[in-house]
Write an enzyme that holds these catalytic residues in place. Structure first.
Site, PDB file in Angstrom:
ATOM      1  N   ARG A   1     -24.482  52.749 -34.454  1.00  0.00           N
ATOM      2  CA  ARG A   1     -23.364  51.927 -33.988  1.00  0.00           C
ATOM      3  C   ARG A   1     -23.791  50.487 -33.689  1.00  0.00           C
ATOM      4  O   ARG A   1     -22.957  49.603 -33.608  1.00  0.00           O
ATOM      5  CB  ARG A   1     -22.764  52.548 -32.725  1.00  0.00           C
ATOM      6  CG  ARG A   1     -22.082  53.869 -32.971  1.00  0.00           C
ATOM      7  CD  ARG A   1     -21.776  54.560 -31.667  1.00  0.00           C
ATOM      8  NE  ARG A   1     -20.739  53.873 -30.905  1.00  0.00           N
ATOM      9  CZ  ARG A   1     -19.445  54.114 -31.011  1.00  0.00           C
ATOM     10  NH1 ARG A   1     -19.017  55.013 -31.866  1.00  0.00           N
ATOM     11  NH2 ARG A   1     -18.558  53.475 -30.275  1.00  0.00           N
TER      12      ARG A   1
ATOM     13  N   GLU B   1     -25.228  40.505 -44.233  1.00  0.00           N
ATOM     14  CA  GLU B   1     -25.344  41.517 -43.173  1.00  0.00           C
ATOM     15  C   GLU B   1     -26.761  42.071 -43.065  1.00  0.00           C
ATOM     16  O   GLU B   1     -27.286  42.228 -41.974  1.00  0.00           O
ATOM     17  CB  GLU B   1     -24.425  42.713 -43.472  1.00  0.00           C
ATOM     18  CG  GLU B   1     -22.980  42.508 -43.104  1.00  0.00           C
ATOM     19  CD  GLU B   1     -22.139  43.734 -43.434  1.00  0.00           C
ATOM     20  OE1 GLU B   1     -21.345  44.129 -42.590  1.00  0.00           O
ATOM     21  OE2 GLU B   1     -22.272  44.306 -44.540  1.00  0.00           O
TER      22      GLU B   1
ATOM     23  N   LYS C   1     -21.632  48.994 -35.927  1.00  0.00           N
ATOM     24  CA  LYS C   1     -20.867  49.744 -36.930  1.00  0.00           C
ATOM     25  C   LYS C   1     -19.425  49.914 -36.482  1.00  0.00           C
ATOM     26  O   LYS C   1     -18.503  49.851 -37.278  1.00  0.00           O
ATOM     27  CB  LYS C   1     -21.533  51.112 -37.123  1.00  0.00           C
ATOM     28  CG  LYS C   1     -20.880  52.001 -38.154  1.00  0.00           C
ATOM     29  CD  LYS C   1     -21.198  51.512 -39.539  1.00  0.00           C
ATOM     30  CE  LYS C   1     -20.518  52.325 -40.618  1.00  0.00           C
ATOM     31  NZ  LYS C   1     -20.479  51.565 -41.880  1.00  0.00           N
TER      32      LYS C   1
ATOM     33  N   GLU D   1     -17.154  40.665 -50.832  1.00  0.00           N
ATOM     34  CA  GLU D   1     -17.847  41.856 -50.324  1.00  0.00           C
ATOM     35  C   GLU D   1     -19.339  41.799 -50.673  1.00  0.00           C
ATOM     36  O   GLU D   1     -20.187  42.155 -49.850  1.00  0.00           O
ATOM     37  CB  GLU D   1     -17.162  43.115 -50.884  1.00  0.00           C
ATOM     38  CG  GLU D   1     -17.799  44.443 -50.512  1.00  0.00           C
ATOM     39  CD  GLU D   1     -17.902  44.724 -49.030  1.00  0.00           C
ATOM     40  OE1 GLU D   1     -17.346  43.984 -48.213  1.00  0.00           O
ATOM     41  OE2 GLU D   1     -18.590  45.698 -48.675  1.00  0.00           O
TER      42      GLU D   1
ATOM     43  N   CYS E   1     -21.591  49.778 -28.005  1.00  0.00           N
ATOM     44  CA  CYS E   1     -22.124  50.691 -27.000  1.00  0.00           C
ATOM     45  C   CYS E   1     -21.845  52.149 -27.333  1.00  0.00           C
ATOM     46  O   CYS E   1     -20.761  52.494 -27.808  1.00  0.00           O
ATOM     47  CB  CYS E   1     -21.518  50.396 -25.642  1.00  0.00           C
ATOM     48  SG  CYS E   1     -21.838  48.742 -25.081  1.00  0.00           S
TER      49      CYS E   1
ATOM     50  N   TRP F   1     -24.675  47.332 -26.431  1.00  0.00           N
ATOM     51  CA  TRP F   1     -24.541  46.176 -27.334  1.00  0.00           C
ATOM     52  C   TRP F   1     -23.996  45.055 -26.453  1.00  0.00           C
ATOM     53  O   TRP F   1     -22.860  45.114 -25.989  1.00  0.00           O
ATOM     54  CB  TRP F   1     -23.572  46.517 -28.468  1.00  0.00           C
ATOM     55  CG  TRP F   1     -23.496  45.491 -29.556  1.00  0.00           C
ATOM     56  CD1 TRP F   1     -24.281  45.418 -30.671  1.00  0.00           C
ATOM     57  CD2 TRP F   1     -22.575  44.402 -29.651  1.00  0.00           C
ATOM     58  NE1 TRP F   1     -23.901  44.343 -31.450  1.00  0.00           N
ATOM     59  CE2 TRP F   1     -22.860  43.704 -30.848  1.00  0.00           C
ATOM     60  CE3 TRP F   1     -21.535  43.942 -28.853  1.00  0.00           C
ATOM     61  CZ2 TRP F   1     -22.149  42.579 -31.268  1.00  0.00           C
ATOM     62  CZ3 TRP F   1     -20.830  42.815 -29.263  1.00  0.00           C
ATOM     63  CH2 TRP F   1     -21.131  42.147 -30.454  1.00  0.00           C
TER      64      TRP F   1
ATOM     65  N   LYS G   1     -22.310  41.836 -47.898  1.00  0.00           N
ATOM     66  CA  LYS G   1     -23.404  42.824 -47.888  1.00  0.00           C
ATOM     67  C   LYS G   1     -24.739  42.108 -47.753  1.00  0.00           C
ATOM     68  O   LYS G   1     -25.590  42.511 -46.978  1.00  0.00           O
ATOM     69  CB  LYS G   1     -23.439  43.655 -49.187  1.00  0.00           C
ATOM     70  CG  LYS G   1     -22.379  44.707 -49.392  1.00  0.00           C
ATOM     71  CD  LYS G   1     -22.411  45.852 -48.439  1.00  0.00           C
ATOM     72  CE  LYS G   1     -21.732  45.553 -47.170  1.00  0.00           C
ATOM     73  NZ  LYS G   1     -20.444  45.938 -46.831  1.00  0.00           N
TER      74      LYS G   1
ATOM     75  N   HIS H   1     -14.085  23.017 -55.950  1.00  0.00           N
ATOM     76  CA  HIS H   1     -13.551  22.349 -54.764  1.00  0.00           C
ATOM     77  C   HIS H   1     -14.528  22.396 -53.603  1.00  0.00           C
ATOM     78  O   HIS H   1     -14.111  22.429 -52.444  1.00  0.00           O
ATOM     79  CB  HIS H   1     -12.203  22.973 -54.386  1.00  0.00           C
ATOM     80  CG  HIS H   1     -11.199  22.890 -55.479  1.00  0.00           C
ATOM     81  ND1 HIS H   1     -10.589  21.702 -55.832  1.00  0.00           N
ATOM     82  CD2 HIS H   1     -10.741  23.816 -56.348  1.00  0.00           C
ATOM     83  CE1 HIS H   1      -9.761  21.923 -56.848  1.00  0.00           C
ATOM     84  NE2 HIS H   1      -9.849  23.204 -57.188  1.00  0.00           N
TER      85      HIS H   1
ATOM     86  N   ASN I   1     -18.488  51.676 -22.168  1.00  0.00           N
ATOM     87  CA  ASN I   1     -18.306  51.010 -23.453  1.00  0.00           C
ATOM     88  C   ASN I   1     -16.975  50.289 -23.368  1.00  0.00           C
ATOM     89  O   ASN I   1     -15.956  50.902 -23.095  1.00  0.00           O
ATOM     90  CB  ASN I   1     -18.287  52.066 -24.574  1.00  0.00           C
ATOM     91  CG  ASN I   1     -17.839  51.499 -25.910  1.00  0.00           C
ATOM     92  OD1 ASN I   1     -17.881  50.291 -26.119  1.00  0.00           O
ATOM     93  ND2 ASN I   1     -17.423  52.366 -26.810  1.00  0.00           N
ATOM     94  N   GLY I   2     -16.989  48.963 -23.589  1.00  0.00           N
ATOM     95  CA  GLY I   2     -15.743  48.190 -23.496  1.00  0.00           C
ATOM     96  C   GLY I   2     -15.988  46.920 -22.718  1.00  0.00           C
ATOM     97  O   GLY I   2     -17.129  46.511 -22.516  1.00  0.00           O
TER      98      GLY I   2
END
Ligand code: G6P
Length: 614
Positions: free
Chosen positions: A27, A494, A609, A487, A2, A75, A491, A510, A101-102
């Protein structure tokens, strides 16, 4: 997550608020809204599911006048993304509007109580409970808005950054924060409010960062008044922002992510500036030198972080253990904070975060400090909550990172971790002087080598076109390149929504080997350092099962090149610095696959973000 924007001044608020919402789009969000008080003292709320542009379209024929307003990108946490659940929320009588926001964790109990007192709720959100509670307290206790907000917040459990405005009061915004960020911008006869400085920098570089459990009363023609929820008056120093407006623009690139990938050589140079001296053969980080005794005595270092920052932490573990010979454990902040970890006095906790606002990382820091650990932060956003809540630290200095998928922040975090490991190693004498000199020289050459690596852009774009068919990807690496494999996979998932797994190459046997067939692309980070031969054996195992190997190899390496289906050559460097170069082709691969697939690269679905709720 948010985003909050507010404006109070002499200009029309709406265009400033909308521009601010656009700045906060990075964000991550799923709906947007705005509340304004017009010259007739009417309080109007407009909101829409979707993007800020949908809100703009919705308000085209509406009265959006007024010189005071608040706006929000939501969000979703409690309640699906739709017009009703979007913020701002009205109070029962529509005389107050609030953005948040929260998460208000005890919202259900408060809601039930208010329902019993005759309140009706329109939305499924936790936020609406707050605005109703404020109105209830204001009316029953006959207090002003500021007092009502203060009393309501003493009942709220959870995290919040809020802003409230009221009908018939075009001169005041009341804002407050606890565990979610809030910045106040001070202009000439005007004030701004935002979740971070990006909506503010265009108008003023003078800001106040609110601290936890503080309430700010912003009034026309007056100084900002700040006090705690328990009624203690506070004075805050006005800080100057270092950010520039150019940093918030795409600068000719089609996406922020591509711009940020290309910025890496320059940004890494900036991250090292003043910290590395090749002629003098020195590396020194002020935060480490100032706390030299603590690092010399440290029996253990714990690294806590989330997402990409956690991957950087894993590389930090390899670096610090190898060079400085201090045992390191790396943990997800979200696990660390809830599992009663053993933290001994004298332990050092390093918290890594691009945004400096990640809720779980902040909570992990709090726990570590309560238990007597010395906490060192590695952060990018200057003035954010993590640097303000740690004992010492180092900024990564890469400027605002807008693309949701972290790129330059990651390589800068690895750079700072390299500097930390080298500084401690030198202080402790755990590194051979010739090796140290060689690392200093090599690290200083990384920006040039990154430039060379970026020349691979076109070649990687061509590979990307081949692999858009894939539903799955595997990424393999060993040693320092195992976190790089993680990573690279992160990427890809995402931004392109392709399922991808990162594995230490030897672990492939394995489990993941069962997935390999002629359809499966396998990205192997196989530089000519470290366990080169062992990685070659892993490539052979993939080939034997007809997997498609895309190898990241050292320039001039014909062996791996020949056995791979596709290869990408990166410049040669020291083993511990390979991640700084190998990360770049993986960033570009994910980027181009996502673009070819038509995905929204800078604002991927469901992602945020800055993850300010747990
Ligand atoms: C989110 C972002 C990631 C980031 C992670 C941790 O998931 O999308 O890019 O790595 O949060 O964020 P931080 O700001 O603490 O590094």
């Amino acid at each position: 997550m948010c985003g909050i924007v507010g404006y109070l001044g002499n200009k029309e608020a709406y265009p400033i608020l909308i521009k601010g919402l656009h700045r906060l789009e990075y964000r991550g969000y799923d709906s947007a809204g705005v509340a304004l008080v017009n010259k007739d003292n009417e309080l109007k709320v407009f909101k829409a599911k979707g993007k800020v542009i949908d809100l703009e379209n919705f308000t085209k024929d509406k009265d959006i006048s007024g010189t005071i307003g608040i706006a929000h990108t939501r969000w979703a946490t409690h309640g699906e993304p739709n017009d009703i659940n979007a913020h701002p929320h009205y109070s029962q009588s529509s005389s107050l509007a609030l953005i948040h926001n929260g998460i208000i964790e005890n919202y259900a109990i408060i809601k039930e109580d208010l329902i019993n007192r005759g309140f009706n709720f329109q939305s499924d959100t936790d936020t609406e409970v707050l605005v109703q509670l404020i109105e209830y307290i204001k009316n029953t206790n006959k207090v002003c808005l500021e007092k009502a907000v203060q009393l309501a917040l003493t009942q709220a459990i959870g995290a919040y950054a809020i802003a409230v405005i009221e009908k018939n009061n075009p001169d005041m915004i009341v804002a407050a924060r606890k565990s979610s960020p809030l910045v106040i911008g001070i202009g000439d006869d005007e004030f701004f409010l935002a979740s971070d400085a990006t909506p503010i920098i265009e108008y003023t570089n003078r800001v106040i960062y609110l601290d936890d459990e503080e309430i700010a009363v912003i009034q026309r023609g007056k100084e900002v008044k700040i006090k705690t929820i328990s009624d203690v008056e506070k004075t805050h120093e006005i800080k100057e922002l270092e950010m520039s407006l150019n940093e918030l623009e795409k600068g000719g690139y089609p996406h922020f992510m591509l711009k940020e990938i290309h910025e890496q050589p320059r940004r890494i140079e900036e991250a090292m500036r003043g910290r590395i001296n090749v002629e003098g053969n020195t590396v020194s980080l002020a935060g480490i030198i100032d706390n030299k005794e603590k690092f010399l005595k440290a029996k253990r270092i714990l690294i806590v972080a989330c997402g990409t920052s956690w991957h950087a932490g894993l590389i930090g573990e390899y670096l610090i253990e190898e060079l400085a010979r201090i045992p390191v454990e790396v943990e997800y902040a979200s696990e660390f904070r809830y599992r009663n970890p053993i933290i001994n006095k004298g332990d050092i906790v390093i918290a890594i975060s691009q945004s400096g606002e990640t809720a779980d990382t902040l909570a992990a820091i709090e726990l570590a400090r309560r238990n007597g650990a010395f906490v060192y932060g590695i952060c990018n956003v200057v003035g954010s909550s993590i640097p303000r809540n740690t004992d010492s630290g180092s900024y990564t200095h890469v400027g605002p990172e807008i693309g949701v998928a972290s790129t330059k922040a990651f390589t800068a975090q690895v750079t700072v971790l390299s500097l930390i490991a080298m500084t401690i190693a030198k202080l402790k004498g755990t590194i051979d002087p010739i090796h140290f000199e060689c690392l200093v020289k090599e690290l200083s050459l990384i920006p040039e080598k990154m430039k060379k690596t970026l020349e691979l852009n076109q070649r990687i774009y061509e590979f990307a076109r081949i692999f858009t068919y894939a539903k799955n990807f595997i990424y393999l690496g060993r040693g320092y390149n195992y976190p790089v494999a993680l990573e690279g996979a992160l990427k890809l998932k995402e931004i392109s929504y392709i399922h991808a797994e990162g594995y230490p190459a030897a672990e492939m046997k394995h489990g993941p080997i069962a997935l390999i067939d002629a359809e499966m692309p396998v990205v192997v980070i196989a530089p000519n350092k470290g366990m080169y031969e062992k990685t070659i054996s892993n490539i052979q195992e993939v080939k034997a099962r007809k997997g498609k190997v895309i190898a990241i190899v050292t320039e001039g390496d014909e062996t791996v090149k020949k056995m791979s289906d596709y290869s990408i050559e990166i410049p040669e460097t020291e083993e511990c610095f390979v991640p700084l170069l190998a990360a770049i082709p993986l960033q570009l691969l994910a980027y181009h696959i996502a673009v070819v697939k038509g995905c929204n690269v800078d604002q991927p679905r469901n992602l945020a973000k800055s993850v300010t709720v747990e």
